[in-house]
Motif scaffolding. Structure first.
Motif, PDB file in Angstrom:
ATOM      1  N   THR A 148      -0.148  -4.572  77.125  1.00 29.83           N
ATOM      2  CA  THR A 148      -0.676  -3.467  77.937  1.00 29.83           C
ATOM      3  C   THR A 148      -0.579  -2.151  77.166  1.00 29.83           C
ATOM      4  O   THR A 148       0.314  -1.972  76.338  1.00 29.83           O
ATOM      5  CB  THR A 148       0.095  -3.325  79.270  1.00 29.83           C
TER       6      THR A 148
ATOM      7  N   THR B 115      -2.669   2.265  84.096  1.00 31.77           N
ATOM      8  CA  THR B 115      -1.764   1.789  83.044  1.00 31.77           C
ATOM      9  C   THR B 115      -0.321   1.607  83.558  1.00 31.77           C
ATOM     10  O   THR B 115       0.378   0.706  83.107  1.00 31.77           O
ATOM     11  CB  THR B 115      -1.798   2.717  81.813  1.00 31.77           C
TER      12      THR B 115
ATOM     13  N   ALA C  86      -0.392  -1.691  85.361  1.00 37.07           N
ATOM     14  CA  ALA C  86      -0.421  -2.818  84.410  1.00 37.07           C
ATOM     15  C   ALA C  86       0.979  -3.159  83.913  1.00 37.07           C
ATOM     16  O   ALA C  86       1.301  -4.325  83.669  1.00 37.07           O
ATOM     17  CB  ALA C  86      -1.344  -2.489  83.239  1.00 37.07           C
TER      18      ALA C  86
END
Ligand SMILES: [Fe+2]
Length: 439
Positions: free
Chosen positions: A155, A163, A166
């Motif tokens: 990631t 993000t 993730a």
């Protein structure tokens, strides 16, 4: 061909249990808005279902599902599961807190960096039959190790909503974490890496409010914490009259660091650390914590704390001004106000090092502090251990070699503290045991 379909890639977990309620959590692997059923039962066969219902989730919360289940009996084991599209999730197991008890086991964990190692500590929590897990911060790291990672983190660096989300999805693939959290309720506070290294919420708000809100939002979506409108995470729970757990937030309301780098500060930049008026807790939380500890009816007052509160000085200057030492006047005020309260214990993370020692006000002990090493984050402090122990006689034990966790077994008359190290391949070793007699 036979396909096995699972919509529950991240299993299930529970948290923030009190005497009659808890939070259950899962995530659906779906691509459109969905309705999910949940069931809570007294038995693992779900013959005695006591609560059930339906909740919706969609992209706005990244298909996470969080339900506060209330109206339950105290001191009981419950089982729960979700159902979507005729497929059941794994069955989760959790508890409500007892109204009275004379024994309770808490594991404290912190600092799990995915690319640094497997989360071995969780492997032993079921074996230890701990009642609850208290996680003291760095539940995710915003960055990954690029050079020789123990396991790859595909990631990107986290700095916005997608993000950060993730990272949680990645971290929830760890098999040991998954299995432990399916069976034991967790109480989580964040530290810095849920947002960015060594940040202060007050200053982030000023220069990058979006990033701060995104990080906090992802945390509330993914962690089984009770929801609220203001990202408040400081809260307390009573375990009968045996332990009151105070979970605090040392990041959101703190003033900016006095200087950087915060570790081993250069020149005289640390001097501001002693100035009056600087806050780590913020006014409201400070008042809540002090009055909570002063008025607690419990035998043990256990403060789940982000950063080290014991003094740690080297050559007469604070070694780390990201810790409470960087907010020295407030620390002193807090500790001296609670100096007559008996049986106060601080449980702390952040440093990736095991410590045990005395917390002082005017050179007199007001509490003990138990600090756990990281679940997987390594320490670079081994070379300084002798110096730290020599120059800080109130620190009785330090181990910067092992990762691991700490288990605290609370009884009416004593508290047993076990410092467990885990090695590179997940073997466990008992590094130290402390027995604290209650006053
Ligand atoms: Fe950390």
């Amino acid at each position: 061909m036979l396909y096995f379909i699972t919509f529950f890639d991240f299993s299930v977990m529970s948290g923030d249990a009190d005497t009659n309620s808890f939070v259950i959590w899962t995530r659906i692997s779906a691509y459109r808005p969905v309705s999910v059923l949940y069931e809570v039962a007294e038995d693992s066969l779900f013959n005695k279902i006591v609560k059930s219902g339906e909740v919706k989730t969609d992209s706005s919360r990244d298909w996470t599902v969080k339900v506060l289940i209330s109206g339950l009996s105290s001191g009981k084991t419950y089982y729960y599961r979700f159902k979507y599209n005729n497929v059941y999730s794994p069955i989760g197991k959790t508890i409500t807190l007892p109204r009275s008890t004379n024994k309770f086991k808490i594991a404290i964990l912190s600092c799990q960096h995915f690319s640094e190692n497997y989360f071995w500590s969780y492997k032993y929590l079921l074996e230890d039959s701990v009642d609850i897990i208290v996680f003291l911060g760095d539940f995710i790291y915003e960055y990954s190790v690029y050079r020789n990672p123990r396991r790859p983190d595909p990631t990107p660096y986290a700095n916005d909503l997608s993000t950060y989300r993730a990272k949680y999805r990645l971290y929830y693939t760890d098999p040991y974490l998954k299995e432990a959290l399916r069976n034991i309720p967790i109480y989580v506070i964040w530290d810095d890496h849920e947002v960015v290294n060594d940040y202060s919420g007050k200053t982030m708000k000023y220069y990058n409010p979006r990033r701060l809100i995104d990080a906090y939002r992802a945390f509330f979506e993914y962690v089984p914490i009770r929801d609220n409108d203001s990202f408040r995470i400081y809260r307390s729970f009573n375990i009968g009259n045996l332990v009151e757990v105070f979970l605090i937030d040392g990041r959101q309301y703190r003033d900016e660091m006095v200087c950087r780098p915060t570790f081993n500060p250069r020149d005289n930049c640390y001097k501001m650390a002693f100035s009056e008026g600087r806050t780590m807790l913020g006014k409201e939380q400070k008042e809540w914590l002090i009055s909570g500890v002063l008025n607690s009816k419990s035998k043990w007052k256990f403060v789940a704390n982000n950063v080290m509160i014991m003094d740690m000085f080297k050559d007469n200057k604070p070694l780390n001004v990201d810790q409470w030492d960087g907010y020295y006047a407030e620390k002193k005020e807090f500790l001296c106000k609670i100096k007559n309260v008996k049986n106060v214990i601080f449980g702390t993370g952040d440093t990736h090092v095991f410590y045990f020692g005395e917390v002082l006000c005017d050179k007199k002990r007001v509490a003990y502090e138990v600090i756990t090493a990281g679940v997987s984050s390594p320490s670079g402090l081994k070379a300084l251990s002798d110096t730290i122990l020599r120059q800080n006689p109130h620190i009785k034990f330090m181990n910067a070699e092992y990762r691991g966790y700490v288990r605290l077994d609370f009884y009416n008359d004593s508290l047993n503290v076990y410092f467990f190290g885990t090695d590179e391949v997940g073997n466990r070793v008992l590094l130290r045991k402390e027995k604290i007699l209650s006053d």
